[in-house]
Motif scaffolding. Structure first.
Motif, PDB file in Angstrom:
ATOM      1  N   ALA A   9       4.018  -9.743   4.282  1.00  0.00           N
ATOM      2  CA  ALA A   9       2.935  -8.711   3.916  1.00  0.00           C
ATOM      3  C   ALA A   9       3.447  -7.871   5.230  1.00  0.00           C
ATOM      4  O   ALA A   9       2.943  -8.164   6.509  1.00  0.00           O
ATOM      5  CB  ALA A   9       1.673  -9.145   4.271  1.00  0.00           C
ATOM      6  N   GLY A  10       3.063  -6.476   4.259  1.00  0.00           N
ATOM      7  CA  GLY A  10       2.777  -5.731   6.240  1.00  0.00           C
ATOM      8  C   GLY A  10       4.010  -4.988   6.257  1.00  0.00           C
ATOM      9  O   GLY A  10       4.773  -4.205   6.667  1.00  0.00           O
ATOM     10  N   LEU A  11       5.766  -5.466   5.925  1.00  0.00           N
ATOM     11  CA  LEU A  11       6.725  -4.657   6.284  1.00  0.00           C
ATOM     12  C   LEU A  11       7.045  -4.090   5.055  1.00  0.00           C
ATOM     13  O   LEU A  11       7.275  -3.040   5.718  1.00  0.00           O
ATOM     14  CB  LEU A  11       7.605  -6.048   5.693  1.00  0.00           C
ATOM     15  N   LEU A  12       6.686  -3.938   3.802  1.00  0.00           N
ATOM     16  CA  LEU A  12       6.865  -2.523   2.456  1.00  0.00           C
ATOM     17  C   LEU A  12       5.429  -2.097   3.426  1.00  0.00           C
ATOM     18  O   LEU A  12       6.202  -0.174   3.291  1.00  0.00           O
ATOM     19  CB  LEU A  12       6.361  -3.598   1.771  1.00  0.00           C
ATOM     20  N   GLU A  13       4.580  -1.961   3.880  1.00  0.00           N
ATOM     21  CA  GLU A  13       3.399  -0.892   4.485  1.00  0.00           C
ATOM     22  C   GLU A  13       4.366  -0.296   5.622  1.00  0.00           C
ATOM     23  O   GLU A  13       3.614   0.835   5.723  1.00  0.00           O
ATOM     24  CB  GLU A  13       2.502  -1.884   4.644  1.00  0.00           C
ATOM     25  N   ALA A  14       5.224  -1.237   6.658  1.00  0.00           N
ATOM     26  CA  ALA A  14       5.413  -0.598   7.561  1.00  0.00           C
ATOM     27  C   ALA A  14       6.372   0.763   7.045  1.00  0.00           C
ATOM     28  O   ALA A  14       6.727   1.808   7.655  1.00  0.00           O
ATOM     29  CB  ALA A  14       5.647  -1.604   8.742  1.00  0.00           C
ATOM     30  N   VAL A  15       7.180   0.577   6.420  1.00  0.00           N
ATOM     31  CA  VAL A  15       8.268   1.024   5.633  1.00  0.00           C
ATOM     32  C   VAL A  15       8.066   2.609   5.551  1.00  0.00           C
ATOM     33  O   VAL A  15       8.404   3.468   5.732  1.00  0.00           O
ATOM     34  CB  VAL A  15       8.837   0.559   5.002  1.00  0.00           C
ATOM     35  N   LEU A  16       7.243   1.822   3.674  1.00  0.00           N
ATOM     36  CA  LEU A  16       6.206   3.219   3.605  1.00  0.00           C
ATOM     37  C   LEU A  16       5.411   4.129   4.453  1.00  0.00           C
ATOM     38  O   LEU A  16       6.050   5.353   4.664  1.00  0.00           O
ATOM     39  CB  LEU A  16       5.404   2.669   2.122  1.00  0.00           C
ATOM     40  N   ALA A  17       4.914   3.615   5.170  1.00  0.00           N
ATOM     41  CA  ALA A  17       4.575   4.325   6.584  1.00  0.00           C
ATOM     42  C   ALA A  17       5.475   5.254   7.188  1.00  0.00           C
ATOM     43  O   ALA A  17       5.022   6.463   7.566  1.00  0.00           O
ATOM     44  CB  ALA A  17       3.743   3.398   7.616  1.00  0.00           C
ATOM     45  N   PHE A  18       6.412   4.589   7.239  1.00  0.00           N
ATOM     46  CA  PHE A  18       7.531   5.406   8.292  1.00  0.00           C
ATOM     47  C   PHE A  18       7.920   6.720   7.646  1.00  0.00           C
ATOM     48  O   PHE A  18       8.273   7.746   7.960  1.00  0.00           O
ATOM     49  CB  PHE A  18       8.601   4.184   8.498  1.00  0.00           C
ATOM     50  N   LEU A  19       8.271   6.047   6.223  1.00  0.00           N
ATOM     51  CA  LEU A  19       9.034   7.482   5.813  1.00  0.00           C
ATOM     52  C   LEU A  19       7.626   8.339   5.411  1.00  0.00           C
ATOM     53  O   LEU A  19       8.287   9.453   5.538  1.00  0.00           O
ATOM     54  CB  LEU A  19       9.087   6.143   4.137  1.00  0.00           C
ATOM     55  N   VAL A  20       6.790   8.118   5.309  1.00  0.00           N
ATOM     56  CA  VAL A  20       6.033   8.817   4.559  1.00  0.00           C
ATOM     57  C   VAL A  20       5.659   9.784   6.321  1.00  0.00           C
ATOM     58  O   VAL A  20       5.401  11.585   6.485  1.00  0.00           O
ATOM     59  CB  VAL A  20       4.375   8.369   4.209  1.00  0.00           C
ATOM     60  N   GLY A  21       5.126   9.238   6.991  1.00  0.00           N
ATOM     61  CA  GLY A  21       5.041  10.056   8.277  1.00  0.00           C
ATOM     62  C   GLY A  21       6.221  10.699   8.971  1.00  0.00           C
ATOM     63  O   GLY A  21       5.861  12.105   8.925  1.00  0.00           O
TER      64      GLY A  21
END
Length: 237
Positions: A9-21
């Protein structure tokens, strides 16, 4: 009651957050570049507006990922979930770590290579010089300082040492989490020459967060690290 949070948990969110950012950062840079006449990759000094809008776009994505993870997978309290806590001695420990890394450890890391390549020192400082050489006057310098030496460390520590480090450590264990988060931190800056120094600094920041359970020491270290760069470049302009 057993913890039902998935290990990853948190890894997918981190990847998506970085891509969006990154996407929003690119949009911000394009808009500010169009307004100021600046073209990325031209080698020209980067206007302050380009730096600011690029950072703001990136921060929106990173903070959104952090908040989403906290609310969906944890308690919704960033202090409890990610260690967002600062104590007065964190400032002292962090300042020593940040300044020491910037002025001692990283120069020692690159010293053998600088003997072989006398242009390396200049090329290592080129990205930072590009961001600061077009900034003149007390108010623009103060704005740059707020964004680079205060804002960036806070957001990046929340993301890399809060979300990424804790997610990797829960999934792979503390040692792998520290190393993995440091490598991710280095790669995320997209600077090949500076990669080794960034990973070294990432290891120190991750070790501070892992040892204390708080982001305070890393935030202070990161602020001091970036501040040293800004002060030295501003003085030499």
């Amino acid at each position: 009651m057993p913890d039902t949070t998935p290990k990853a948990a948190g890894l997918l969110e981190a990847v998506l957050a970085f891509l969006v950012g990154s996407l929003l950062s690119g949009v911000g840079v394009a808009v500010a570049g169009s307004a100021t006449g600046y073209k990325s990759g031209s080698g020209a000094p980067m206007p302050l507006a380009v730096t600011v809008f690029g950072l703001l776009g990136l921060w929106i994505g990173l903070i959104a990922g952090v908040v989403f993870y906290s609310r969906v997978w944890a308690t919704g309290n960033l202090r409890t979930d990610l260690g967002l806590d600062v104590r007065w001695w964190d400032l002292v420990v962090g300042a020593v770590a940040g300044i020491g890394t910037q002025l001692v450890l990283i120069p020692l890391l690159y010293l053998p290579f600088e003997h072989a390549d006398h242009t390396l020192k200049h090329r290592l400082s080129a990205p930072a010089k590009s961001e600061t050489s077009a900034v003149h006057g007390a108010v623009p310098v103060a704005v740059l300082f707020v964004f680079v030496a205060i804002g960036a460390p806070i957001v990046e520590e929340l993301f890399f040492r809060g979300l990424v480090l804790r997610s990797l450590s829960r999934w792979l264990g503390p040692i792998a989490g520290i190393v993995g988060s440091a490598v991710v931190f280095g790669l995320a800056h997209f600077e090949a020459l500076q990669l080794a120094g960034l990973i070294l600094f990432g290891l120190i920041l991750a070790a501070l967060a892992d040892e204390t359970g708080r982001l305070g020491p890393g935030m202070a270290a990161h602020c001091a690290f970036n501040a040293v760069t800004l002060v030295s470049l501003t003085i030499t302009h």
